[in-house]
Design a protein around this motif. Structure first.
Motif, PDB file in Angstrom:
ATOM      1  N   ARG A   1       0.757   6.684   4.727  1.00  0.00           N
ATOM      2  CA  ARG A   1      -0.666   6.419   4.904  1.00  0.00           C
ATOM      3  C   ARG A   1      -1.012   4.986   4.508  1.00  0.00           C
ATOM      4  O   ARG A   1      -2.033   4.447   4.920  1.00  0.00           O
ATOM      5  N   GLY A   2      -0.124   4.349   3.712  1.00  0.00           N
ATOM      6  CA  GLY A   2      -0.303   2.931   3.412  1.00  0.00           C
ATOM      7  C   GLY A   2      -0.010   2.063   4.623  1.00  0.00           C
ATOM      8  O   GLY A   2      -0.614   1.010   4.823  1.00  0.00           O
TER       9      GLY A   2
ATOM     10  N   ASP B   1      -9.185   1.840  -0.354  1.00  0.00           N
ATOM     11  CA  ASP B   1      -8.484   1.272  -1.516  1.00  0.00           C
ATOM     12  C   ASP B   1      -7.904  -0.097  -1.187  1.00  0.00           C
ATOM     13  O   ASP B   1      -8.000  -1.033  -1.995  1.00  0.00           O
TER      14      ASP B   1
ATOM     15  N   THR C   1      -7.122   5.486   1.649  1.00  0.00           N
ATOM     16  CA  THR C   1      -6.174   4.390   1.468  1.00  0.00           C
ATOM     17  C   THR C   1      -6.691   3.109   2.103  1.00  0.00           C
ATOM     18  O   THR C   1      -6.422   2.007   1.606  1.00  0.00           O
TER      19      THR C   1
ATOM     20  N   SER D   1       0.852  -1.189   0.000  1.00  0.00           N
ATOM     21  CA  SER D   1       0.000   0.000   0.000  1.00  0.00           C
ATOM     22  C   SER D   1       0.892   1.244   0.000  1.00  0.00           C
ATOM     23  O   SER D   1       1.624   1.475   0.971  1.00  0.00           O
TER      24      SER D   1
ATOM     25  N   TYR E   1       1.543   8.659   0.918  1.00  0.00           N
ATOM     26  CA  TYR E   1       1.020   9.935   0.426  1.00  0.00           C
ATOM     27  C   TYR E   1       1.782  10.380  -0.822  1.00  0.00           C
ATOM     28  O   TYR E   1       3.006  10.322  -0.862  1.00  0.00           O
TER      29      TYR E   1
ATOM     30  N   GLY F   1       2.903  -1.610   4.159  1.00  0.00           N
ATOM     31  CA  GLY F   1       2.459  -0.269   3.821  1.00  0.00           C
ATOM     32  C   GLY F   1       3.423   0.783   4.303  1.00  0.00           C
ATOM     33  O   GLY F   1       4.092   0.618   5.324  1.00  0.00           O
TER      34      GLY F   1
ATOM     35  N   ALA G   1      -3.071   2.348   6.748  1.00  0.00           N
ATOM     36  CA  ALA G   1      -4.141   1.519   6.204  1.00  0.00           C
ATOM     37  C   ALA G   1      -3.909   0.035   6.481  1.00  0.00           C
ATOM     38  O   ALA G   1      -4.836  -0.690   6.876  1.00  0.00           O
TER      39      ALA G   1
ATOM     40  N   PRO H   1      -3.077   4.202  -5.665  1.00  0.00           N
ATOM     41  CA  PRO H   1      -4.281   4.582  -4.924  1.00  0.00           C
ATOM     42  C   PRO H   1      -5.219   5.471  -5.733  1.00  0.00           C
ATOM     43  O   PRO H   1      -4.855   5.993  -6.794  1.00  0.00           O
TER      44      PRO H   1
END
Length: 313
Positions: free
Chosen positions: A162-163, A136, A133, A87, A90, A159, A166, A116
């Motif tokens: 932000r991944g 997604d 995210t 993931s 940003y 990730g 998530a 994303p």
């Protein structure tokens, strides 16, 4: 007396109008800053010749995240035992993690990465925000579930930024994984967006907290908006590796990051690494140096963690 009451009412009306106008202007300013931060991201980076061959090895797939079709990329693993789902962070897409993809492939793992919403080859007028995210990644995992995880026995979530946030949250919705690796992850959407906003407008961002929350509440389900990675990690026993750079200024290790909550995370299978290396430092620099060389020592630590925990989840 009547004139005095009329004057008082007029003053009160003016004060109310001024306050409402100020609130509306503040909300509008917050929206402008927020939409600027999460504007659509177009693909601009040049692929290093060291990794350009990887692009010929992948299979291009697609799946839906709500109404947007997202671009997915599958790299077949030599051993076909472990599939790593990446993931992005940003303002990033799948290709920004080619050094990590190359590292996972060298271990025999398969890799599934995606762009994303609102990024690179995926649909979407904007990147929307941190919670997007999560949406997604859920779309990606739902798609993989229809394909029996592409035939792999173990599923690992990786990730960044932000991944990483998530990847640490999706178990709240019932998704399972053998291991989770979160690098430079934010603890929550609000903590992530406050830190990001502060990099644009300074400490005034903290004064706009109510407006940032209200605007995101218009965009996302409030349950998702209020989720905290530290709490979700504590609610499960999934082996989770939390990694953060000691010099990260975008999401500081002592404020707003997952690792900042190290002492309250009760998951006995959680491990923490505060990375301190002048050659690999900072929010994204923890993964690669200024020349684009991957942090191989960190990848070794991640590989050891995966090998210790796959098929045990």
């Amino acid at each position: 007396m009547v004139l005095k009451n009329k004057k008082s009412k007029r003053i009160l009306s003016i004060i109310i109008i001024v306050l409402i106008s100020a609130l509306l202007l503040n909300f509008l300013a917050t929206k402008i800053v927020y939409d600027t931060i999460f504007r659509r991201q177009e693909k601009e980076q040049n692929i290093s010749s060291r990794y350009s061959e990887l692009l010929t090895l992948r299979e291009e797939l697609s799946f839906y995240s709500k109404d947007n079709r997202l671009a997915g990329y599958y790299y077949e693993g030599e051993e076909r035992e472990t599939l790593v789902v990446i993931s992005p962070g940003y303002s990033a897409g799948a290709d920004d993690y080619l050094p990590q993809i190359d590292g996972f492939l060298s271990l025999g793992y398969g890799v599934f990465a995606f762009d994303p919403t609102g990024s690179y080859n995926s649909e979407g007028n904007s990147a929307v925000g941190f919670p997007q995210t999560v949406i997604d990644l859920r779309g990606a995992l739902d798609y993989l579930a229809t394909k029996d995880n592409l035939g792999y026995e173990s599923l690992v979530l990786f990730g960044h930024s932000r991944g990483g946030y998530a990847s640490s949250l999706v178990s709240f919705y019932g998704y399972e994984a053998d291991a989770i690796i979160s690098v430079s992850g934010s603890n929550s959407a609000m903590e992530g967006v406050i830190n990001t906003s502060a990099s644009y407008v300074g400490k005034i961002a903290y004064l706009n907290y109510p407006f940032l929350w209200a605007y995101q509440a218009l965009l996302f389900d409030t349950e998702l908006l209020n989720l905290k990675a530290s709490e979700v990690i504590s609610q499960n026993e999934i082996p989770t590796l939390i990694i953060h750079s000691s010099t990260d200024t975008q999401i500081p290790p002592d404020s707003g990051s997952i690792i900042a909550y190290k002492n309250v995370i009760s998951n006995r299978n959680a491990e923490f690494i505060l990375w301190d290396d002048e050659n690999f430092s900072g929010h994204s620099g923890i993964l690669r140096d200024k020349e684009g060389n991957p942090n191989e020592k960190l990848m070794e630590r991640i590989a050891d963690f995966i090998e210790e925990n796959r098929n045990e989840g």
